[in-house]
Design a protein around this motif. Structure first.
Motif, short mmCIF file in Angstrom:
data_model
loop_
_atom_site.label_atom_id
_atom_site.label_comp_id
_atom_site.label_asym_id
_atom_site.label_seq_id
_atom_site.Cartn_x
_atom_site.Cartn_y
_atom_site.Cartn_z
N TYR A 16 0.82 -1.21 0.00
CA TYR A 16 0.00 0.00 0.00
C TYR A 16 0.86 1.26 0.00
O TYR A 16 0.48 2.29 -0.56
CB TYR A 16 -0.92 -0.01 1.23
N PRO A 160 -11.19 -7.05 -7.36
CA PRO A 160 -11.27 -5.73 -7.98
C PRO A 160 -11.73 -5.84 -9.43
O PRO A 160 -11.69 -6.93 -10.02
CB PRO A 160 -9.82 -5.23 -7.89
N CYS A 272 -14.85 -5.02 1.90
CA CYS A 272 -13.89 -4.21 1.16
C CYS A 272 -12.64 -4.06 2.01
O CYS A 272 -12.69 -4.21 3.23
CB CYS A 272 -14.46 -2.85 0.74
N MET A 274 -8.11 -2.67 2.03
CA MET A 274 -7.09 -1.75 1.53
C MET A 274 -5.79 -2.51 1.30
O MET A 274 -4.88 -2.51 2.14
CB MET A 274 -6.88 -0.64 2.56
N THR A 275 -5.70 -3.18 0.16
CA THR A 275 -4.48 -3.90 -0.18
C THR A 275 -3.50 -3.00 -0.93
O THR A 275 -2.30 -3.00 -0.67
CB THR A 275 -4.80 -5.13 -1.05
N ASP A 279 -7.33 0.66 -4.07
CA ASP A 279 -8.52 0.24 -3.31
C ASP A 279 -9.18 1.40 -2.56
O ASP A 279 -10.33 1.29 -2.14
CB ASP A 279 -8.14 -0.84 -2.30
N THR A 283 -13.20 1.83 -1.49
CA THR A 283 -13.51 1.76 -0.07
C THR A 283 -14.24 3.03 0.39
O THR A 283 -15.23 2.95 1.14
CB THR A 283 -12.23 1.55 0.75
#
Length: 302
Positions: A16, A160, A272, A274-275, A279, A283
């Motif tokens: 990230y 995704p 959902c 946060m990779t 993203d 989100t």
């Protein structure tokens, strides 16, 4: 007694590019970790253990104590590279801790008398999913086996629109209990299905209705002794610098003893997470919609 919520927040967000567990993605500036804690509080949970690394503890502690800490009992524990069973040493060249299984072990001294729910800090699971685990853990085992559960999410709801992600496909027996998790390092959408290649390069197609694990679990404290033994077995195999003791490996080790079963509880809410930086936009849109529909207040802790 209500279970304790364990938040795994020790990741450094290398893909990230920062501490994604602290990204303020909600309309009122809340992080995904805040929403998970908020959902747990609505089910009656009143104790939260947060697993951090030393390098991110100050930032995570400050964020949570200024918000959720005003509503719930928070305890912080550090996941440490050198916290190994007696007789083991760190693999030469390794600089980071050993994964989510070891992260949960760091919290073990605080969980010896409790059932507990385990969640990632950078995922949104939904209140119904957490409530389902709470309900399941509160039901006595009819056969003497340890009674654990995992929430399974529809594969299509976790992919995704473009690009590849890693996912863990649930393998279940005829009664719906978890047999194992098939780790897929790169899976993507393709013409109404998902597609991935195995180690030999053979392509496989997977229905989007398949269930995957997003690391939301409910355990009794019986897991802890299996967790420690499993970690020792993992280290006995001489792991490389990059190998990690993931929580699913710990669960698989426990299941191998025949003393536990894991129910797969299908989720009926959207996940959902946060990779990667891409993203964030999705989100934020999901959370804005949930706030607009009254699922969450705009400001969680006021």
């Amino acid at each position: 007694m209500k279970p304790t919520l364990v938040i795994l927040a020790a990741g450094i967000g290398s893909r990230y590019g920062g501490l994604k567990q602290l990204e303020q993605v909600g309309p009122g500036g809340a992080s995904l970790m805040d929403y998970t804690i908020y959902d747990a509080l609505q089910t009656g949970v009143d104790r939260v253990v947060v697993v951090v690394q030393r390098k991110n503890e100050e930032a995570v502690r400050k964020h949570l104590e200024e918000g959720a800490g005003r509503k719930v009992d928070l305890t912080f524990v550090q996941q440490k590279l050198h916290a190994l069973p007696e007789g083991f040493v760190v693999t030469p060249g390794r600089s980071k801790p050993w994964g989510t299984g070891q992260a949960l072990l760091a919290a073990a001294p605080l969980l010896e008398d409790d059932d507990f729910i385990v969640a990632n800090a950078d995922d949104l699971y939904g209140r119904k999913a957490i409530a389902a685990l709470d309900d399941y853990l509160g039901t006595p085992s009819p056969d003497g086996l340890a009674r654990w559960a995992m929430v399974g999410y529809r594969l299509g709801d976790t992919l995704p629109p473009t690009g590849e992600v890693s996912r863990a496909l649930c393998v279940q027996d005829v009664e719906g209990y978890l047999v194992g998790l098939e780790e897929i390092p790169a899976i993507r959408r393709d013409r109404g299905e998902a597609v991935w290649a195995d180690a030999a390069g053979k392509l496989h197609r997977q229905p989007l209705e398949s269930l995957v694990s997003m690391n939301l679990w409910g355990f009794t404290n019986e897991l802890l002794r299996h967790l420690e033994k499993g970690f020792a077995a993992f280290l006995d195999d001489k792991p490389s610098v990059k190998d990690e003791y993931y929580l699913p490996k710990a669960v698989a080790f426990a299941l191998g003893t025949g003393n536990a079963r894991v129910a797969v509880l299908p989720a009926d809410e959207r996940w959902c997470g946060m990779t990667s930086p891409e993203d964030r936009e999705i989100t934020e849109a999901v959370l804005a919609d949930l706030v607009d529909r009254g699922v969450y207040p705009e400001r969680l802790w006021e």
